[in-house]
Structures are given as C-alpha cells and as structure tokens.
Scaffold this active site. Structure first.
Site, PDB file in Angstrom:
ATOM      1  N   LYS A  96       1.170  33.021  -6.209  1.00 28.83           N
ATOM      2  CA  LYS A  96       1.670  33.519  -7.498  1.00 28.83           C
ATOM      3  C   LYS A  96       0.542  34.193  -8.286  1.00 28.83           C
ATOM      4  O   LYS A  96       0.693  35.320  -8.746  1.00 28.83           O
ATOM      5  CB  LYS A  96       2.291  32.372  -8.323  1.00 28.83           C
ATOM      6  CG  LYS A  96       3.482  31.723  -7.623  1.00 28.83           C
ATOM      7  CD  LYS A  96       4.097  30.613  -8.434  1.00 28.83           C
ATOM      8  CE  LYS A  96       3.235  29.367  -8.535  1.00 28.83           C
ATOM      9  NZ  LYS A  96       2.989  28.692  -7.240  1.00 28.83           N
ATOM     10  N   THR A  97      -0.583  33.486  -8.420  1.00 31.13           N
ATOM     11  CA  THR A  97      -1.714  34.066  -9.152  1.00 31.13           C
ATOM     12  C   THR A  97      -2.180  35.339  -8.447  1.00 31.13           C
ATOM     13  O   THR A  97      -2.421  36.373  -9.084  1.00 31.13           O
ATOM     14  CB  THR A  97      -2.883  33.052  -9.229  1.00 31.13           C
ATOM     15  OG1 THR A  97      -2.402  31.865  -9.837  1.00 31.13           O
ATOM     16  CG2 THR A  97      -4.050  33.594 -10.025  1.00 31.13           C
ATOM     17  N   ASP A 126      -0.045  30.852 -16.503  1.00 35.72           N
ATOM     18  CA  ASP A 126       0.188  29.920 -15.407  1.00 35.72           C
ATOM     19  C   ASP A 126       0.853  28.656 -15.954  1.00 35.72           C
ATOM     20  O   ASP A 126       0.649  28.317 -17.125  1.00 35.72           O
ATOM     21  CB  ASP A 126      -1.177  29.566 -14.784  1.00 35.72           C
ATOM     22  CG  ASP A 126      -1.049  29.289 -13.307  1.00 35.72           C
ATOM     23  OD1 ASP A 126       0.079  29.254 -12.790  1.00 35.72           O
ATOM     24  OD2 ASP A 126      -2.095  29.108 -12.659  1.00 35.72           O
ATOM     25  N   THR A 152       5.742  26.133 -10.996  1.00 30.92           N
ATOM     26  CA  THR A 152       6.206  25.417  -9.807  1.00 30.92           C
ATOM     27  C   THR A 152       7.551  24.744 -10.127  1.00 30.92           C
ATOM     28  O   THR A 152       8.188  24.197  -9.247  1.00 30.92           O
ATOM     29  CB  THR A 152       5.188  24.325  -9.404  1.00 30.92           C
ATOM     30  OG1 THR A 152       4.839  23.589 -10.564  1.00 30.92           O
ATOM     31  CG2 THR A 152       3.947  24.924  -8.795  1.00 30.92           C
ATOM     32  N   ARG A 192      -2.798  28.744   0.960  1.00 34.36           N
ATOM     33  CA  ARG A 192      -3.988  28.037   0.475  1.00 34.36           C
ATOM     34  C   ARG A 192      -4.384  26.945   1.464  1.00 34.36           C
ATOM     35  O   ARG A 192      -5.565  26.750   1.745  1.00 34.36           O
ATOM     36  CB  ARG A 192      -3.735  27.433  -0.910  1.00 34.36           C
ATOM     37  CG  ARG A 192      -4.956  26.664  -1.417  1.00 34.36           C
ATOM     38  CD  ARG A 192      -4.783  26.070  -2.792  1.00 34.36           C
ATOM     39  NE  ARG A 192      -4.798  27.067  -3.832  1.00 34.36           N
ATOM     40  CZ  ARG A 192      -3.943  27.114  -4.843  1.00 34.36           C
ATOM     41  NH1 ARG A 192      -2.979  26.213  -4.927  1.00 34.36           N
ATOM     42  NH2 ARG A 192      -4.027  28.043  -5.753  1.00 34.36           N
TER      43      ARG A 192
HETATM   44  N1  LIG Z   1       0.496  36.572   0.663  1.00 34.19           N
HETATM   45  C1  LIG Z   1      -0.758  36.167   0.878  1.00 34.19           C
HETATM   46  N2  LIG Z   1      -1.505  36.782   1.826  1.00 34.19           N
HETATM   47  C2  LIG Z   1      -2.769  36.340   2.061  1.00 34.19           C
HETATM   48  N3  LIG Z   1      -3.375  35.324   1.402  1.00 34.19           N
HETATM   49  C3  LIG Z   1      -2.672  34.716   0.448  1.00 34.19           C
HETATM   50  C4  LIG Z   1      -1.334  35.102   0.130  1.00 34.19           C
HETATM   51  N4  LIG Z   1      -0.889  34.320  -0.862  1.00 34.19           N
HETATM   52  C5  LIG Z   1      -1.882  33.467  -1.155  1.00 34.19           C
HETATM   53  N5  LIG Z   1      -2.961  33.699  -0.377  1.00 34.19           N
HETATM   54  C6  LIG Z   1      -4.209  32.918  -0.383  1.00 34.19           C
HETATM   55  O1  LIG Z   1      -3.889  31.608  -0.853  1.00 34.19           O
HETATM   56  C7  LIG Z   1      -4.679  31.261  -1.997  1.00 34.19           C
HETATM   57  C8  LIG Z   1      -3.771  30.602  -3.022  1.00 34.19           C
HETATM   58  O2  LIG Z   1      -2.953  31.580  -3.634  1.00 34.19           O
HETATM   59  P1  LIG Z   1      -2.658  31.552  -5.221  1.00 34.19           P
HETATM   60  O3  LIG Z   1      -3.826  31.026  -5.968  1.00 34.19           O
HETATM   61  O4  LIG Z   1      -2.187  32.919  -5.591  1.00 34.19           O
HETATM   62  O5  LIG Z   1      -1.463  30.511  -5.249  1.00 34.19           O
HETATM   63  P2  LIG Z   1      -0.559  30.062  -6.471  1.00 34.19           P
HETATM   64  O6  LIG Z   1       0.862  30.258  -6.056  1.00 34.19           O
HETATM   65  O7  LIG Z   1      -1.010  30.765  -7.708  1.00 34.19           O
HETATM   66  O8  LIG Z   1      -0.863  28.510  -6.553  1.00 34.19           O
HETATM   67  P3  LIG Z   1      -0.743  27.513  -7.835  1.00 34.19           P
HETATM   68  O9  LIG Z   1       0.725  27.216  -8.017  1.00 34.19           O
HETATM   69  O10 LIG Z   1      -1.518  26.315  -7.426  1.00 34.19           O
HETATM   70  O11 LIG Z   1      -1.356  28.217  -9.009  1.00 34.19           O
HETATM   71  C9  LIG Z   1      -5.290  32.573  -2.479  1.00 34.19           C
HETATM   72  O12 LIG Z   1      -6.604  32.379  -2.882  1.00 34.19           O
HETATM   73  C10 LIG Z   1      -5.238  33.506  -1.294  1.00 34.19           C
HETATM   74  O13 LIG Z   1      -6.474  33.545  -0.625  1.00 34.19           O
HETATM   75 MG   LIG Z   2      -2.049  29.973  -9.367  1.00 34.09          MG
END
Ligand SMILES: Nc1ncnc2c1ncn2[C@@H]1O[C@H](COP(=O)(O)OP(=O)(O)OP(=O)(O)O)[C@@H](O)[C@H]1O
Ligand SMILES: [Mg+2]
Length: 377
Positions: free
Chosen positions: A104-105, A149, A198, A257
């Site tokens: 998401k981030t 977030d 989430t 992740r």
């Molecule tokens: N579609 C993708 N392709 C490649 N790598 C990805 C992808 N999505 C996420 N990642 C990897 O996974 C890690 C986690 O992603 P991210 O921080 O965006 O998750 P999030 O959904 O924001 O999690 P949270 O809910 O904990 O904030 C990132 O640092 C990235 O390296």
């Molecule tokens: Mg995030």
C-alpha cells in the site's frame, strides 16, 4: 508529526514512530533467548527496524512497471493517472486496503512519482490534535499526494477536518471558543488523499464515501512472489535459481514484505555455509531452520490450528477463546494470522466461531472427522 517528501524515498519509519505502541509490542514480544518467538516474527508482515535501512528503500519498486502483480489495481490506477494528467487535474482520492506488507505504501509513493508530484506521509495516530492535520493540509502544494497510513485510526476531530478538505479543498479553522466561536475557511490547493488501512470495515462511512477510488490489495500468487524475490536477489547481488526463488515464494504467505525478509534469511544461511548458487534445497533448508513450513505456516499458525483440532475437534472456536489459550492478541489473530489461513483454505469464519478445515487437519497430520464438512455448512 511524520512527513517525508517522495524525493527522499520514504519508508515505514513514520508509521513506526507514529504508531510506536504497536510496533514496540511486536519488537518487544521477542525476548532475547526466546527462540520460538524469534522464529515466528519473521512471518509477521509488520515492518521491522531492519527494514528502515537504505537497503529496504533500494528494494522498494519505484514505478508501476516495477510493481509486480495487483493487475486489477494497476489497470485502474493507470487509467486514472492518464485521465488526470490529460485534464491537468490531481488524481481522485484513493483508499487502499488489505493485509500488512502487500504494497500500500509502495503504491502511494509510485502514484506520486507517476504524477510527478511530492508525497507527504503521515500516520493517523500521529494526527491527534487539530493543528497536526491542519498543518499538514496547509503545507500542501498543488497536486501533492497526502498519504495517511492506518487511516482507520484517525481521531474524530482530524477526520472532521478532512471532510471539507477532501470535498471542497478547504480547511475550516475554528476561531475562539463557545458560542462566540467563528469559523475561518482557508482554500487549499487541489490534492490527492491516499488512505491506507488494514481494516476497511473500521472506517466511518462519511470518510469512506469521500474516496473516489476504493481498491483492495490481494495476496500475491507464487509466480508473482517469485518475480519479486528474483528482483530483490538481483539487487542484493545474490545468485538465486528460479526454483530457489519459488521455494521462498511458496513460504511467504502471499506477502512481498515476508518474501523479501525470508530471502535475507536465506542469504545469511548460504553465506555462513559458503554456498554460492542458492537453489531449492538450500532455500528449503534455510527456511526450515526458521521453522517456516512449505506452506508458509509458522509456529503460531500451527499452534492455532492444533489447538482448534486437539481441544475443540476442529471448532467452532470463538476468537477470544483462541486468543486466551494461545497467548496471542485477538486483533493480531484476526488481522495477521487469519487472512492467510483463510486464503489457503485452512480456516473458516462462521457465525459460531472459527473452524479448522479438513485441509488443515491433513496438513498437520490429523485425520479429519466425518462431520467436518457438516460443520462448515
Ligand atoms: N507489488 C510489489 N512488487 C514488488 N515489491 C513489493 C510490492 N509490494 C510490496 N513490495 C515490497 O514489500 C515491502 C512492503 O510493502 P509496503 O510497505 O508498501 O506494504 P504496506 O501494504 O504499506 O504494509 P503496511 O500495511 O504494513 O503498511 C516493500 O518495501 C516492497 O519492497
Ligand atoms: Mg505501509
């Protein structure tokens, strides 16, 4: 308050500091010497301190092209970006929801990058006082992406200040108190709010309804996770075979992740054992050491399922009972463990409680009772 510009490649540090309550629970839940807990945490998709490093930023995809999977989301956003660009307008407000670690981030940073604007990041629990959110809004430049977030944790006052900001690009500042109080409205530049959560069900409907685009992120397929792992391995200068990548992918709970985290553990193992080419066998050996089974289940998953099977004949078992008897927090079970167990068909939620499915019985080496299917209907 936590704000970073996209030029600096922000990461989850802000979330970590702002919601330190949650993060510290996770970190502190691994007492030194408690190897069992230490093993289980590598499968939690929460960001870990290690991930605040430059390395973590290096492996975060920087463009829609590098962002693997989530085809439906990318198609929707691609159209939205092109349309907004051609009209010279900011993107519509976007709500992204889904389990932790699915991107998401990363997606919100990519959006800002693709739109050629800055991204300001804040975590909802840090926006406690009205002036926090007002400061953030007033500092926006035309077109900016404002990423909030954990938006389901926004304080009521902050949420109410967001309504006119989202709808009419204006912020209403209260002057004075009581009956003589007046409201001064300040115009804001057009901007895009990206909210991540989430728990989409925990958002109030007035807030949810103000998002033009509401998109769910889904768990990743094995081939998508393999691509992610191969890309990360190349960035880490690791020699990883395709089947080695697939082995890591299969154990990653559909979550990038976790895939990247497991890959780092495999790298450590291969380095210590002086192995150069990392293939399926080496990856499997390394992950076995961390107690991650071939389906990606860890010690806690197995404990939850075995408790349901051994003590409750597969269920139904109430969430609170599960939490009390396994020592896990109910919210963690609900948000971290259950979504993946349901995704792979090992657990079912019914109005009477949670049920371990026949597949879970078999995976753990038990013979499911004949009435197991009846329980699910
Ligand atoms: N579609 C993708 N392709 C490649 N790598 C990805 C992808 N999505 C996420 N990642 C990897 O996974 C890690 C986690 O992603 P991210 O921080 O965006 O998750 P999030 O959904 O924001 O999690 P949270 O809910 O904990 O904030 C990132 O640092 C990235 O390296
Ligand atoms: Mg995030």
């Amino acid at each position: 308050m936590a704000i970073i510009s996209s030029k600096k490649q922000p990461n989850d540090r802000d979330k970590a500091s702002a919601s330190s309550g949650e993060l510290s629970v996770m970190v502190q839940s691994v007492p030194a010497g408690d190897t069992q807990s230490a093993k289980t945490t590598i499968l939690q998709a929460e960001p870990e301190p290690e991930e605040r490093s430059k390395l973590e930023e290096k492996i975060r995809p920087q463009s829609l092209h590098e962002y693997v999977g989530q085809k439906d989301l990318k198609d929707v956003l691609d159209i939205a970006i092109r349309a907004a660009k051609s009209r010279n307008e900011p993107l519509d407000h976007l709500l992204l929801y889904g389990p932790p670690g699915l991107g998401k981030t990363t997606m919100s940073l990519i959006l800002a990058q693709e739109m050629g604007v800055k991204c300001k990041i804040a975590s909802a629990p840090a926006l406690e006082r009205p002036r926090d959110i007002m400061g953030l809004l007033i500092g926006l430049q035309p077109g900016d992406v404002l990423f909030i977030d954990e938006i389901h944790r926004l304080a009521k006052v902050a949420e109410e200040l967001l309504y006119p900001a989202m709808e009419d690009f204006r912020v209403d500042i209260p002057l004075g108190k009581g009956k003589s109080a007046k409201i001064q409205s300040l115009p804001l530049p057009p901007f895009t709010l990206v909210g991540a959560t989430t728990r989409v069900g925990a958002l109030t409907s007035p807030l949810r309804d103000r998002f033009g685009l509401i998109q769910r992120l889904r768990f990743y397929e094995i081939d998508e996770l393999s691509q992610i792992v191969l890309r990360t391995a190349a960035l880490l200068k690791m020699k990883l075979t395709t089947d080695g990548a697939e082995e890591v992918a299969r154990r990653s709970r559909g979550t990038p992740r976790i895939a990247n985290r497991l890959l780092k553990r495999v790298r450590d193992y291969a380095e210590v054992k002086s192995m150069r080419d990392i293939d399926r066998t080496i990856a499997a050996e390394a992950l076995q050491l961390f107690n991650v089974d071939p389906c990606g289940l860890d010690w806690t998953d197995r404990r939850l399922l075995s408790f349901m099977i051994e003590r409750h004949n597969g269920g139904p078992v109430g969430l609170e009972t599960l939490a009390a008897s396994t020592g896990e927090d109910a919210q963690t079970i609900e948000e971290v463990y259950e979504p993946y167990l349901m995704q792979i068909g090992y657990l079912s939620r019914t109005p009477r409680g949670r049920i371990a499915t026949a597949a879970a019985w078999k995976h753990l080496g038990y013979t499911p009772p004949d009435n197991q299917l009846a329980l699910l209907s």
